[in-house]
Write an enzyme that holds these catalytic residues in place. Structure first.
Site, PDB file in Angstrom:
ATOM      1  N   LYS A  55       0.906  -0.720  -0.525  1.00 35.85           N
ATOM      2  CA  LYS A  55      -0.071   0.214  -0.701  1.00 35.85           C
ATOM      3  C   LYS A  55       0.903   1.097  -0.217  1.00 35.85           C
ATOM      4  O   LYS A  55       2.317   1.147   0.813  1.00 35.85           O
ATOM      5  CB  LYS A  55      -1.224   0.396   1.275  1.00 35.85           C
ATOM      6  CG  LYS A  55      -1.645   1.243   1.367  1.00 35.85           C
ATOM      7  CD  LYS A  55      -1.612   1.669   3.413  1.00 35.85           C
ATOM      8  CE  LYS A  55       0.222   1.654   3.192  1.00 35.85           C
ATOM      9  NZ  LYS A  55       0.262   2.895   4.819  1.00 35.85           N
ATOM     10  N   ASP A  84      -5.092  -0.087   8.409  1.00 34.57           N
ATOM     11  CA  ASP A  84      -4.556   0.077   7.195  1.00 34.57           C
ATOM     12  C   ASP A  84      -5.696  -1.773   6.382  1.00 34.57           C
ATOM     13  O   ASP A  84      -5.725  -2.520   5.402  1.00 34.57           O
ATOM     14  CB  ASP A  84      -3.473   0.217   7.219  1.00 34.57           C
ATOM     15  CG  ASP A  84      -2.589   0.856   6.800  1.00 34.57           C
ATOM     16  OD1 ASP A  84      -3.550   1.906   6.773  1.00 34.57           O
ATOM     17  OD2 ASP A  84      -1.758   1.331   7.006  1.00 34.57           O
TER      18      ASP A  84
END
Length: 299
Positions: free
Chosen positions: A16, A143
């Site tokens: 990410k 996340d």
């Protein structure tokens, strides 16, 4: 059918990248509200699930030793939390091929946990929009929800609100100086008190108008450049080498934007094309052979 179910299943946990990260403020419960444009890279850890009666995890790959104790791994945490919510959950043994740096601001552990949830969903016939999956993702880590879908989005709140975005394929170089940075240390260095806002209420309501579908990389870079990563300053105070990484990326030919991802220490630069990105990565590898460097794309 049973033979097919017993076959090993596999998923990638894509890195990410936070193209922007704005800290709105700190809640009274101590959690921080953020807004972040998130994209995903073409580098990833690889997770395999072999169905069986016992839940387990074995780490392999070049960065396996950095994973720490199995009991602390987010893959196992996510599996335990899902088993609490899904009666008679089928499990098995996970094998993690670890290639992404840890504590690096690119959600490696979160991506692994999200991949584990996708594998368990596949094994147990759960839809990916099952609310139990999303509840477990958020309980595992801030996340993990965004990594569950692994698609570009505007992430807000503490990671629970995701607005899909249409990003072009963005040539990039990602660099990590192999120095871990703990997220909690960076937020502590930001120094917000419980209940303190960093962004005014009017700014929160107004927000940023992100480019629409079909916009070019150049269009996106123009808008992204007007934003920032609010954690870059505190992270750099903790690990000054982050500033060196950003400077090295910004100095490469063709770099349009250089910035830190997440809470660091991984940084990235965006380029017009993959050839420029590849040459930039080669130059950084030559000058800094001890750094982790990846040339690829974000999408």
């Amino acid at each position: 059918m049973q033979a097919l179910i017993e076959q090993a299943l596999s998923e990638d946990g894509r890195a990410k990248v936070n193209l922007t990260l704005r800290v709105i403020g700190r809640r009274t419960d101590g959690y921080h509200d953020i807004e972040s444009v998130v994209a995903f890279a073409d580098c990833a850890d690889h997770l395999t699930l072999t169905p069986g009666p016992e839940l387990g995890l074995v780490a392999t790959g070049p960065l396996a030793e950095a994973c720490g104790a199995t009991s602390d791994n987010l893959v196992i945490k996510a599996a335990h939390l899902l088993r609490e919510r899904v009666p008679d959950l089928k499990v098995g043994s996970f094998t993690l091929d670890k290639v992404l740096p840890v504590a690096a601001g690119i959600g490696g552990g979160s991506a692994d946990a999200a991949a584990a949830l996708r594998l368990l969903a596949q094994l147990n016939g759960l839809a990916l929009d099952d609310q139990r999956l999303h509840a477990v993702a958020l309980a595992t880590g801030a996340d993990v929800p965004v990594c569950l879908a692994s698609r570009p989005c505007d992430m807000t709140g503490v990671g629970e609100s995701l607005l899909p975005l249409s990003l072009p394929i963005m040539p990039c170089v990602m660099v990590n100086p192999r120095v871990p940075v703990a997220t909690k240390d960076v937020f502590n260095a930001l120094g917000l008190r419980n209940g303190q806002l960093l962004v005014g209420a009017t700014d929160v309501l107004r927000g940023t108008a992100w480019p629409q579908a079909g916009a070019s990389v150049e269009d996106w870079v123009e808008v992204l450049a007007a934003s920032s990563n609010d954690l870059e300053g505190p992270a750099t105070r903790i690990q000054p080498i982050i500033g060196e990484v950003i400077s090295a990326l910004a100095a490469t030919n063709g770099a349009w934007l250089a910035r830190m991802s997440g809470s660091g220490a991984t940084c990235f630069a965006l380029y017009e094309n993959t050839a420029d990105a590849g040459r930039a990565a080669d130059a950084i590898r030559r000058d800094h052979p001890e750094w982790w460097v990846h040339a690829g794309t974000l999408s």
